[in-house]
Write a protein that holds these residues in place. Structure first.
Motif, PDB file in Angstrom:
ATOM      1  N   ASP A 260      15.446  -8.176   1.436  1.00  0.00           N
ATOM      2  CA  ASP A 260      15.012  -8.153   2.829  1.00  0.00           C
ATOM      3  C   ASP A 260      13.515  -8.464   2.945  1.00  0.00           C
ATOM      4  O   ASP A 260      12.696  -7.849   2.266  1.00  0.00           O
ATOM      5  N   ILE A 261      13.205  -9.439   3.797  1.00  0.00           N
ATOM      6  CA  ILE A 261      11.807  -9.807   4.077  1.00  0.00           C
ATOM      7  C   ILE A 261      11.652  -9.788   5.590  1.00  0.00           C
ATOM      8  O   ILE A 261      12.347 -10.525   6.292  1.00  0.00           O
ATOM      9  N   GLU A 262      10.780  -8.920   6.055  1.00  0.00           N
ATOM     10  CA  GLU A 262      10.622  -8.785   7.505  1.00  0.00           C
ATOM     11  C   GLU A 262       9.195  -9.154   7.905  1.00  0.00           C
ATOM     12  O   GLU A 262       8.232  -8.577   7.401  1.00  0.00           O
ATOM     13  N   VAL A 263       9.066 -10.125   8.807  1.00  0.00           N
ATOM     14  CA  VAL A 263       7.742 -10.481   9.315  1.00  0.00           C
ATOM     15  C   VAL A 263       7.484  -9.590  10.527  1.00  0.00           C
ATOM     16  O   VAL A 263       8.251  -9.586  11.498  1.00  0.00           O
ATOM     17  N   MET A 264       6.422  -8.807  10.452  1.00  0.00           N
ATOM     18  CA  MET A 264       6.170  -7.783  11.472  1.00  0.00           C
ATOM     19  C   MET A 264       5.027  -8.201  12.405  1.00  0.00           C
ATOM     20  O   MET A 264       4.033  -8.767  11.954  1.00  0.00           O
ATOM     21  N   ASP A 265       5.187  -7.866  13.687  1.00  0.00           N
ATOM     22  CA  ASP A 265       4.126  -8.195  14.654  1.00  0.00           C
ATOM     23  C   ASP A 265       3.210  -6.997  14.886  1.00  0.00           C
ATOM     24  O   ASP A 265       2.471  -6.938  15.851  1.00  0.00           O
ATOM     25  N   GLN A 266       3.302  -6.016  14.014  1.00  0.00           N
ATOM     26  CA  GLN A 266       2.497  -4.803  14.188  1.00  0.00           C
ATOM     27  C   GLN A 266       2.231  -4.169  12.822  1.00  0.00           C
ATOM     28  O   GLN A 266       2.865  -4.539  11.845  1.00  0.00           O
ATOM     29  N   PRO A 267       1.314  -3.188  12.778  1.00  0.00           N
ATOM     30  CA  PRO A 267       1.058  -2.522  11.494  1.00  0.00           C
ATOM     31  C   PRO A 267       2.318  -1.819  10.983  1.00  0.00           C
ATOM     32  O   PRO A 267       3.178  -1.434  11.779  1.00  0.00           O
ATOM     33  N   ASP A 268       2.407  -1.672   9.692  1.00  0.00           N
ATOM     34  CA  ASP A 268       3.566  -1.023   9.076  1.00  0.00           C
ATOM     35  C   ASP A 268       3.373   0.494   9.137  1.00  0.00           C
ATOM     36  O   ASP A 268       2.405   1.018   8.590  1.00  0.00           O
ATOM     37  N   THR A 269       4.304   1.165   9.790  1.00  0.00           N
ATOM     38  CA  THR A 269       4.187   2.634   9.884  1.00  0.00           C
ATOM     39  C   THR A 269       5.248   3.323   9.030  1.00  0.00           C
ATOM     40  O   THR A 269       5.496   4.511   9.184  1.00  0.00           O
ATOM     41  N   ASN A 270       5.860   2.560   8.129  1.00  0.00           N
ATOM     42  CA  ASN A 270       6.833   3.153   7.207  1.00  0.00           C
ATOM     43  C   ASN A 270       6.182   4.285   6.394  1.00  0.00           C
ATOM     44  O   ASN A 270       5.005   4.222   6.053  1.00  0.00           O
ATOM     45  N   TYR A 271       6.970   5.277   6.061  1.00  0.00           N
ATOM     46  CA  TYR A 271       6.485   6.451   5.317  1.00  0.00           C
ATOM     47  C   TYR A 271       5.681   6.066   4.068  1.00  0.00           C
ATOM     48  O   TYR A 271       4.628   6.632   3.791  1.00  0.00           O
ATOM     49  N   TYR A 272       6.182   5.068   3.342  1.00  0.00           N
ATOM     50  CA  TYR A 272       5.530   4.723   2.074  1.00  0.00           C
ATOM     51  C   TYR A 272       4.205   3.991   2.258  1.00  0.00           C
ATOM     52  O   TYR A 272       3.488   3.742   1.303  1.00  0.00           O
ATOM     53  N   THR A 273       3.895   3.643   3.527  1.00  0.00           N
ATOM     54  CA  THR A 273       2.582   3.073   3.818  1.00  0.00           C
ATOM     55  C   THR A 273       1.669   4.115   4.454  1.00  0.00           C
ATOM     56  O   THR A 273       0.514   4.257   4.073  1.00  0.00           O
ATOM     57  N   THR A 274       2.208   4.869   5.404  1.00  0.00           N
ATOM     58  CA  THR A 274       1.334   5.800   6.132  1.00  0.00           C
ATOM     59  C   THR A 274       1.149   7.129   5.400  1.00  0.00           C
ATOM     60  O   THR A 274       0.117   7.769   5.530  1.00  0.00           O
ATOM     61  N   ASN A 275       2.153   7.560   4.641  1.00  0.00           N
ATOM     62  CA  ASN A 275       2.047   8.859   3.970  1.00  0.00           C
ATOM     63  C   ASN A 275       1.902   8.747   2.456  1.00  0.00           C
ATOM     64  O   ASN A 275       1.170   9.514   1.844  1.00  0.00           O
ATOM     65  N   GLY A 276       2.629   7.796   1.877  1.00  0.00           N
ATOM     66  CA  GLY A 276       2.664   7.725   0.420  1.00  0.00           C
ATOM     67  C   GLY A 276       1.674   6.716  -0.113  1.00  0.00           C
ATOM     68  O   GLY A 276       1.208   5.833   0.607  1.00  0.00           O
ATOM     69  N   TYR A 277       1.350   6.861  -1.372  1.00  0.00           N
ATOM     70  CA  TYR A 277       0.530   5.875  -2.090  1.00  0.00           C
ATOM     71  C   TYR A 277      -0.821   5.645  -1.423  1.00  0.00           C
ATOM     72  O   TYR A 277      -1.195   4.518  -1.119  1.00  0.00           O
ATOM     73  N   ARG A 278      -1.535   6.750  -1.180  1.00  0.00           N
ATOM     74  CA  ARG A 278      -2.852   6.636  -0.559  1.00  0.00           C
ATOM     75  C   ARG A 278      -3.912   7.249  -1.454  1.00  0.00           C
ATOM     76  O   ARG A 278      -3.654   8.186  -2.198  1.00  0.00           O
ATOM     77  N   GLU A 279      -5.106   6.674  -1.363  1.00  0.00           N
ATOM     78  CA  GLU A 279      -6.224   7.145  -2.183  1.00  0.00           C
ATOM     79  C   GLU A 279      -7.423   7.404  -1.283  1.00  0.00           C
ATOM     80  O   GLU A 279      -7.544   6.787  -0.219  1.00  0.00           O
ATOM     81  N   PRO A 280      -8.309   8.315  -1.687  1.00  0.00           N
ATOM     82  CA  PRO A 280      -9.475   8.595  -0.859  1.00  0.00           C
ATOM     83  C   PRO A 280     -10.448   7.419  -0.807  1.00  0.00           C
ATOM     84  O   PRO A 280     -10.590   6.687  -1.786  1.00  0.00           O
ATOM     85  N   VAL A 281     -11.083   7.270   0.342  1.00  0.00           N
ATOM     86  CA  VAL A 281     -12.113   6.228   0.502  1.00  0.00           C
ATOM     87  C   VAL A 281     -13.449   6.858   0.079  1.00  0.00           C
ATOM     88  O   VAL A 281     -14.247   7.288   0.903  1.00  0.00           O
ATOM     89  N   THR A 282     -13.642   6.991  -1.205  1.00  0.00           N
ATOM     90  CA  THR A 282     -14.837   7.621  -1.777  1.00  0.00           C
ATOM     91  C   THR A 282     -15.191   6.798  -3.018  1.00  0.00           C
ATOM     92  O   THR A 282     -14.343   6.040  -3.501  1.00  0.00           O
ATOM     93  N   PRO A 283     -16.414   6.940  -3.533  1.00  0.00           N
ATOM     94  CA  PRO A 283     -16.730   6.210  -4.768  1.00  0.00           C
ATOM     95  C   PRO A 283     -15.703   6.532  -5.859  1.00  0.00           C
ATOM     96  O   PRO A 283     -15.324   7.702  -6.028  1.00  0.00           O
ATOM     97  N   LEU A 284     -15.227   5.515  -6.533  1.00  0.00           N
ATOM     98  CA  LEU A 284     -14.209   5.646  -7.592  1.00  0.00           C
ATOM     99  C   LEU A 284     -12.922   6.301  -7.084  1.00  0.00           C
ATOM    100  O   LEU A 284     -12.187   6.905  -7.863  1.00  0.00           O
ATOM    101  N   HIS A 285     -12.667   6.198  -5.767  1.00  0.00           N
ATOM    102  CA  HIS A 285     -11.518   6.879  -5.131  1.00  0.00           C
ATOM    103  C   HIS A 285     -11.293   8.270  -5.733  1.00  0.00           C
ATOM    104  O   HIS A 285     -10.171   8.682  -6.020  1.00  0.00           O
ATOM    105  N   THR A 286     -12.420   8.946  -5.908  1.00  0.00           N
ATOM    106  CA  THR A 286     -12.408  10.242  -6.578  1.00  0.00           C
ATOM    107  C   THR A 286     -12.932  11.327  -5.639  1.00  0.00           C
ATOM    108  O   THR A 286     -13.859  11.083  -4.855  1.00  0.00           O
ATOM    109  N   ILE A 287     -12.306  12.484  -5.677  1.00  0.00           N
ATOM    110  CA  ILE A 287     -12.773  13.655  -4.931  1.00  0.00           C
ATOM    111  C   ILE A 287     -12.796  14.840  -5.884  1.00  0.00           C
ATOM    112  O   ILE A 287     -12.277  14.744  -7.006  1.00  0.00           O
ATOM    113  N   LYS A 288     -13.369  15.938  -5.409  1.00  0.00           N
ATOM    114  CA  LYS A 288     -13.234  17.195  -6.151  1.00  0.00           C
ATOM    115  C   LYS A 288     -11.968  17.882  -5.640  1.00  0.00           C
ATOM    116  O   LYS A 288     -11.598  17.715  -4.470  1.00  0.00           O
ATOM    117  N   PRO A 289     -11.308  18.647  -6.467  1.00  0.00           N
ATOM    118  CA  PRO A 289     -10.051  19.271  -6.027  1.00  0.00           C
ATOM    119  C   PRO A 289     -10.192  20.089  -4.741  1.00  0.00           C
ATOM    120  O   PRO A 289      -9.222  20.232  -4.001  1.00  0.00           O
TER     121      PRO A 289
END
Ligand SMILES: Nc1nc2c(c(=O)[nH]1)N[C@H]1C(S)=C(S)[C@@H](COP(=O)(O)O)O[C@H]1N2
Ligand SMILES: [Mo]
Length: 422
Positions: A260-289
């Motif tokens: 399945d290939i879907e051309v979208m006219d809007q941002p992707d709000t699927n769970y795996y984009t909005t909730n999953g697989y995210r990293e902090p916008v910090t140097p080295l995508h690193t934070i303190k616990p």
């Protein structure tokens, strides 16, 4: 050197994928094989905070000897010594990761179709033969799970506890996603292109696993619908019959069993984009616990990494005599400019010799001769600089998802008497 995206003509040597090759592996035990691996041997990764001792398996369909972390859905890791044997990971030892167990073990290539829909002039339902009629491209690329090396995060973070073996390198052959999108005709206003595969979520309320990329990225001429890996059909567990390859980006985008290939006219709000697989916008995508005040963004491109492959922690090396140290490196989303080795804990760095350039998205071998002057414990550090001058950091990456580690690796060895007749 530019990425080696090339037109290829395999003539008759690269046949249309057929299911026949699978029969031997799957018919023997079908899903039973996925449910119960043979426990041939174990490996202890020796990490603090609960060392996972894992089993090896040799009975997963189309797979050779793999480290098994989970069988259903499978998480299979490459035994690290495989990376010392060559720059390409054999298909039967390419790592495996699935979110859900609900994927077919024997997709039917005769009836398999890829639907192209959404913001297009003409909806398509393409057979494998239709896709293979388009011009073929081929390049080598590293696929790496965003959570590779999560096992070594300190403190540990939840998710698949991969050591360093949820990465692999292969030559992919396929067609440009751009050509498929052009067949359908993308309408003005397209934003994202989203991919789905034959695997389904286990429950109605569980989100389907899907990922998307920007329309311009989808049309860059590099993103590929692959039908072959290392010149052979893609192993079932790696996404047979078709897999999206997004070179330079982590493997979560490389949708397997693509249908399945879907051309979208809007941002992707699927769970795996909005909730999953995210990293902090910090140097080295690193934070303190304990940090809570930071933004998150989707993980995308990979970063440079390098590893010693002919020595592991605890090995002995000669003192006062030259030893070969070698390994692999990759640049992330661009090529390897150099790999340096340090014998003094990172104070000074020695350049190594790079092996053959197999293209900017590939593993590249490196090697050097070192003479360790003093007896006892030694820390060998290895560091890659990519062609955009990004260098592996000396401090480890840490974030709650355990994503995108690329710290400079250290191998602890012991220097002793030269071995052999002297
Ligand atoms: N259809 C489908 N594609 C998928 C996934 C999945 O669960 N389903 N997992 C993704 C993730 S997170 C990884 S790391 C890679 C693993 O690819 P491999 O098993 O071929 O190594 O597949 C990606 N593509
Ligand atoms: Mo992954």
């Amino acid at each position: 050197m530019p990425n080696r995206v090339s037109m290829v003509d395999h003539g008759s040597s690269l046949a249309v994928p057929s299911r026949r090759r699978l029969i031997g592996a799957v018919a023997v035990g079908g899903l039973g094989l996925l449910a119960k691996p043979a426990l041939a041997e174990t490996i202890d990764f020796k990490v603090p905070g609960g060392a996972p001792t894992r089993d090896y398996t040799t009975t997963m369909p189309e797979k050779g000897r793999m480290i098994v972390q989970r069988t259903r859905p499978p998480w299979l890791e490459v035994p690290f010594e495989v990376f010392d044997k060559g720059v390409f990971t054999p298909n039967d030892q390419n790592f495996v990761s699935w979110h859900y167990a609900g994927f077919p073990t024997d997709p039917d290539v005769a009836t398999h179709t890829v639907k192209v829909h959404g913001l297009v002039n003409k909806e398509l339902s393409l057979s494998i033969a239709d896709i293979m009629k388009l011009p073929h491209i081929e390049y080598a690329a590293v696929s790496q799970c965003a959570g590779n090396s999560r096992l070594y995060m300190a403190p540990r973070t939840p998710g698949a506890q991969w050591a360093n073996g949820s990465m692999s390198n292969a030559v992919y052959t396929g067609v440009r996603l751009k050509d498929v999108l052009d067949l359908a005709g993308v309408k003005a206003g397209a934003q994202r292109v989203r991919f789905g595969g034959l695997d389904d979520a286990p429950l109605p309320d569980t989100p389907k696993f899907m990922k998307s990329i920007d329309i311009d990225h989808a049309r860059d001429g590099e993103v590929m619908i692959a039908f072959a890996m290392n010149g052979k059909q893609i192993p079932m567990l790696n996404g047979f019959p078709l897999k999206i390859v997004v070179p330079g980006w982590c493997a979560v985008y490389w949708i397997k069993m693509l249908n399945d290939i879907e051309v979208m006219d809007q941002p992707d709000t699927n769970y795996y984009t909005t909730n999953g697989y995210r990293e902090p916008v910090t140097p080295l995508h690193t934070i303190k616990p304990t940090d809570t005040d930071f933004k998150l963004t989707s993980i995308t491109k990979m970063f440079p990494r390098s590893f010693i492959t002919n020595l592991k922690n605890g090995d002995s090396v000669k003192v006062g005599a030259p030893s070969v140290v070698r390994g692999i490196a990759f640049g992330g989303d661009n090529g390897v400019a150099g790999v340096d080795l340090s014998l003094d804990g990172g104070k000074t760095w020695l350049p190594t010799q790079l092996g053959k350039d197999e293209g900017k998205y590939s593993f590249r071998q490196w090697q050097t001769n070192v003479t360790i002057p003093t007896r006892g414990a030694q820390a060998l550090m290895v560091r890659c600089t990519n062609t955009e001058k990004l260098v592996q950091p000396s401090t480890p990456v840490w974030n709650r998802g355990g994503y995108m580690q690329y710290v400079t690796e250290t191998t602890h060895v012991v220097a002793g008497e030269p071995s052999g007749p002297f």
